[in-house]
Design a protein around this motif. Structure first.
Motif, PDB file in Angstrom:
ATOM      1  N   LEU A  70      12.612  -0.851  -8.010  1.00  0.00           N
ATOM      2  CA  LEU A  70      13.087  -1.772  -6.977  1.00  0.00           C
ATOM      3  C   LEU A  70      11.902  -2.473  -6.321  1.00  0.00           C
ATOM      4  N   ASN A  71      12.142  -3.687  -5.839  1.00  0.00           N
ATOM      5  CA  ASN A  71      11.043  -4.448  -5.256  1.00  0.00           C
ATOM      6  C   ASN A  71      10.965  -4.301  -3.740  1.00  0.00           C
ATOM      7  N   SER A  72      11.754  -3.411  -3.155  1.00  0.00           N
ATOM      8  CA  SER A  72      11.685  -3.132  -1.719  1.00  0.00           C
ATOM      9  C   SER A  72      11.173  -1.709  -1.513  1.00  0.00           C
ATOM     10  N   ARG A  73      10.391  -1.516  -0.467  1.00  0.00           N
ATOM     11  CA  ARG A  73       9.883  -0.182  -0.162  1.00  0.00           C
ATOM     12  C   ARG A  73      11.026   0.744   0.272  1.00  0.00           C
ATOM     13  N   ALA A  74      10.820   2.022   0.056  1.00  0.00           N
ATOM     14  CA  ALA A  74      11.848   3.002   0.397  1.00  0.00           C
ATOM     15  C   ALA A  74      12.230   2.925   1.873  1.00  0.00           C
ATOM     16  N   ARG A  75      11.290   2.593   2.729  1.00  0.00           N
ATOM     17  CA  ARG A  75      11.563   2.561   4.171  1.00  0.00           C
ATOM     18  C   ARG A  75      12.609   1.515   4.544  1.00  0.00           C
ATOM     19  N   ALA A 100       7.411  14.582  -8.725  1.00  0.00           N
ATOM     20  CA  ALA A 100       6.863  13.524  -9.570  1.00  0.00           C
ATOM     21  C   ALA A 100       5.997  12.540  -8.804  1.00  0.00           C
ATOM     22  N   VAL A 101       6.055  12.586  -7.470  1.00  0.00           N
ATOM     23  CA  VAL A 101       5.305  11.636  -6.642  1.00  0.00           C
ATOM     24  C   VAL A 101       4.002  12.275  -6.193  1.00  0.00           C
ATOM     25  N   SER A 102       2.949  11.499  -6.259  1.00  0.00           N
ATOM     26  CA  SER A 102       1.639  12.004  -5.883  1.00  0.00           C
ATOM     27  C   SER A 102       1.626  12.483  -4.432  1.00  0.00           C
ATOM     28  N   ALA A 103       1.045  13.662  -4.230  1.00  0.00           N
ATOM     29  CA  ALA A 103       0.957  14.214  -2.869  1.00  0.00           C
ATOM     30  C   ALA A 103      -0.059  13.474  -2.022  1.00  0.00           C
ATOM     31  N   ALA A 104      -0.838  12.568  -2.639  1.00  0.00           N
ATOM     32  CA  ALA A 104      -1.904  11.878  -1.920  1.00  0.00           C
ATOM     33  C   ALA A 104      -1.376  10.725  -1.063  1.00  0.00           C
ATOM     34  N   GLN A 110       6.580   4.199   2.098  1.00  0.00           N
ATOM     35  CA  GLN A 110       5.897   3.029   1.545  1.00  0.00           C
ATOM     36  C   GLN A 110       6.074   2.872   0.045  1.00  0.00           C
ATOM     37  N   ILE A 111       6.655   3.879  -0.636  1.00  0.00           N
ATOM     38  CA  ILE A 111       6.683   3.834  -2.084  1.00  0.00           C
ATOM     39  C   ILE A 111       7.811   2.945  -2.605  1.00  0.00           C
ATOM     40  N   PHE A 112       7.731   2.588  -3.881  1.00  0.00           N
ATOM     41  CA  PHE A 112       8.767   1.847  -4.583  1.00  0.00           C
ATOM     42  C   PHE A 112       9.393   2.791  -5.600  1.00  0.00           C
ATOM     43  N   VAL A 113      10.699   2.852  -5.624  1.00  0.00           N
ATOM     44  CA  VAL A 113      11.380   3.851  -6.438  1.00  0.00           C
ATOM     45  C   VAL A 113      12.148   3.192  -7.572  1.00  0.00           C
ATOM     46  N   PRO A 114      12.443   3.957  -8.639  1.00  0.00           N
ATOM     47  CA  PRO A 114      13.288   3.429  -9.719  1.00  0.00           C
ATOM     48  C   PRO A 114      14.668   3.037  -9.202  1.00  0.00           C
ATOM     49  N   PRO A 323       6.101  -4.877  -6.547  1.00  0.00           N
ATOM     50  CA  PRO A 323       5.141  -3.826  -6.203  1.00  0.00           C
ATOM     51  C   PRO A 323       3.775  -4.175  -6.784  1.00  0.00           C
ATOM     52  N   ALA A 324       2.716  -3.819  -6.067  1.00  0.00           N
ATOM     53  CA  ALA A 324       1.368  -4.243  -6.466  1.00  0.00           C
ATOM     54  C   ALA A 324       1.037  -3.823  -7.896  1.00  0.00           C
ATOM     55  N   ASP A 325       1.430  -2.610  -8.299  1.00  0.00           N
ATOM     56  CA  ASP A 325       1.127  -2.143  -9.649  1.00  0.00           C
ATOM     57  C   ASP A 325       1.871  -2.964 -10.705  1.00  0.00           C
ATOM     58  N   VAL A 326       3.120  -3.317 -10.412  1.00  0.00           N
ATOM     59  CA  VAL A 326       3.897  -4.119 -11.357  1.00  0.00           C
ATOM     60  C   VAL A 326       3.312  -5.522 -11.460  1.00  0.00           C
TER      61      VAL A 326
END
Length: 465
Positions: A70-75, A100-104, A110-114, A323-326
């Motif tokens: 998705l192109n919207s943040r989880a928040r 599956a999500v990095s603990a860092a 702030q994340i983007f989810v499937p 998302p920046a990575d995409v």
């Protein structure tokens, strides 16, 4: 009453309960059902129509592959207006996703989810809301709708594809962009073509320049396609990136100019000032979105048409961000040479390609390709027989630019006579009236407003009974 494994026994209270119909079981339809279950205080019977035999988290989510993001943040994706962190809490409680999500990362917001993950969340919240309402009956129907008519007593009768009819107090159109049964996905169509031909295409054209087009390009590569891809777009503006960290809304507080050309200068200056002060142009655009609806309503029709002709594509590329990575992956894809963006207008589909007028040219020419996948932005289907019947009966009217159906912020259709009727169009059908009503936060807000209006109008009937 059983709904895909869920049982919700109906317990009548007093007179006949309120009868509500929702046409569509994508995100807008399920979100409308959640809002009704949480907001309508009296018992009601709900029937949800959709020719698809499944209940999904949304039109764009029903056929989503696990890798689509998705192109919207989880928040920004909570389905509870009073609980903005509801989705992030749901993610934190989802053990497989949490592992599956990095603990860092500093937070789930702030994340983007499937897309499939969000679909699971929406359906679970719908299921929970239904389980809490033992006074509500929900029925899923796979029948298509052939017509809607309103009686003098205010009730609505739906004509169904099997020739039967059903009568309701309130009807909600929540069909995304139209009432047609969805076509097969572009990926499915290409895979079927490959199986039939027995060979692999060397050159694929993806028509469009929005999020759907980018998703399709990356899906092709994920599926092993190694040939040429041409992204064909009239304007040529690809989606811009989100910031790595959330960009809170920042925008000047002074009144906006009244003329479109001055508004454009104002927005450009706001973006530049945001970057000079250590924020980002994305933060300024987020601030603009909060004022977009009031701004759009203030523009005269001539300037709205000018915006649609010259600025809509630019605005959409900055509001519907990747998302920046995409986005980084898309840039690498374009830099690799096997995928290119070309500006042009498709004049005709041909058996072996397209007839295209390229940007800067006056004449069209043949563009030979092996496969064409149409990912152009959707617009509300105003030619559907159900919609044309509503328009001819005076139960609805189009917005002043004929972009969609005219609605108020709660999604209630505005009739030619200006009288309120208990008929709603939720989500993208109202894009011409409400900018950004195709986005999750705006749809969530609209459904609760519609549900509150339905509840308020039902109370006098309950008291009179």
């Amino acid at each position: 009453m059983t709904v895909h494994g869920l049982s919700s026994p109906f317990s009548p209270h007093g007179d006949q309960p309120l009868q509500i119909a929702i046409v569509g079981r994508g995100f807008s339809g399920l979100m409308m059902a959640i809002a009704l279950l949480k907001s309508v205080s009296q018992p009601f019977r709900l029937r949800m129509f959709d020719p698809r035999p499944i209940v999904s988290g949304g039109q764009a989510l029903a056929t989503a592959r696990a890798t689509e993001i998705l192109n919207s943040r989880a928040r920004d994706l909570s389905v509870s207006t009073g609980e903005p962190k509801d989705f992030t809490r749901w993610l934190q409680a989802n053990a497989p996703f949490r592992e599956a999500v990095s603990a860092a990362i500093p937070g789930f917001g702030q994340i983007f989810v499937p897309k499939a993950t969000f679909s699971d969340y929406v359906y679970q919240r719908f299921s929970e809301a239904l389980a809490q309402r033992t006074d509500v009956s929900v029925q899923m129907s796979n029948e298509g709708i052939t017509g809607i008519r309103r009686h003098d007593n205010g009730l609505f009768t739906l004509g169904l594809a099997d020739g039967s009819e059903a009568t309701y107090d309130t009807v909600v159109l929540a069909t995304g962009y139209g009432l047609k049964a969805p076509l097969e996905t572009a990926a499915q169509g290409l895979e079927a073509a490959l199986q039939e031909r027995g060979d692999a295409p060397r050159h694929v054209v993806v028509m469009g320049n929005g999020l759907r087009a980018v998703d399709q390009v990356l899906q092709l590569r994920d599926g092993g396609f190694t040939g040429r891809i041409t992204i064909l777009s009239r304007r040529g503006f690809l989606p811009q990136p989100h910031t790595r960290m959330p960009a809170d809304a920042v925008f000047p507080s002074q009144p906006m100019p009244s003329q479109l050309r001055n508004i454009v200068r104002f927005v450009r200056k706001a973006c530049a000032e945001a970057e000079e002060n250590g924020w980002s142009w994305q933060a300024a655009m987020n601030g603009l979105r909060k004022r977009a609806r009031t701004l759009w309503a203030s523009l005269p029709p001539s300037e709205k048409r000018q915006f649609n002709r010259h600025l809509r594509a630019i605005y959409d590329s900055h509001r519907n961000r990747l998302p920046a990575d995409v986005h980084a992956r898309l840039e690498r894809e374009l830099a690799g040479g096997m995928t290119e963006m070309r500006r042009g207008t498709t004049l005709k589909r041909l058996p072996d390609g397209l007839f295209v007028r390229w940007a800067g040219q006056t004449a069209g020419e043949h563009f030979a390709v092996d496969e064409v996948i149409d990912c152009r932005c959707l617009s509300p289907d105003l030619k559907d027989p159900v919609v044309t019947d509503l328009l001819s009966a005076g139960l609805a009217t189009t917005d002043e630019l004929d972009l969609g159906l005219a609605v108020n912020p709660a999604g209630e259709l505005l009739t030619q006579r200006g009288r309120p009727v208990a008929l709603f169009a939720i989500g993208p059908l109202g894009l011409g009236s409400l900018p950004d009503i195709d986005l999750v936060p705006e749809i969530v807000t609209q459904t609760y407003a519609a549900a509150a209006l339905i509840d308020a109008r039902a109370r006098p009937q309950l008291q009179a009974g």
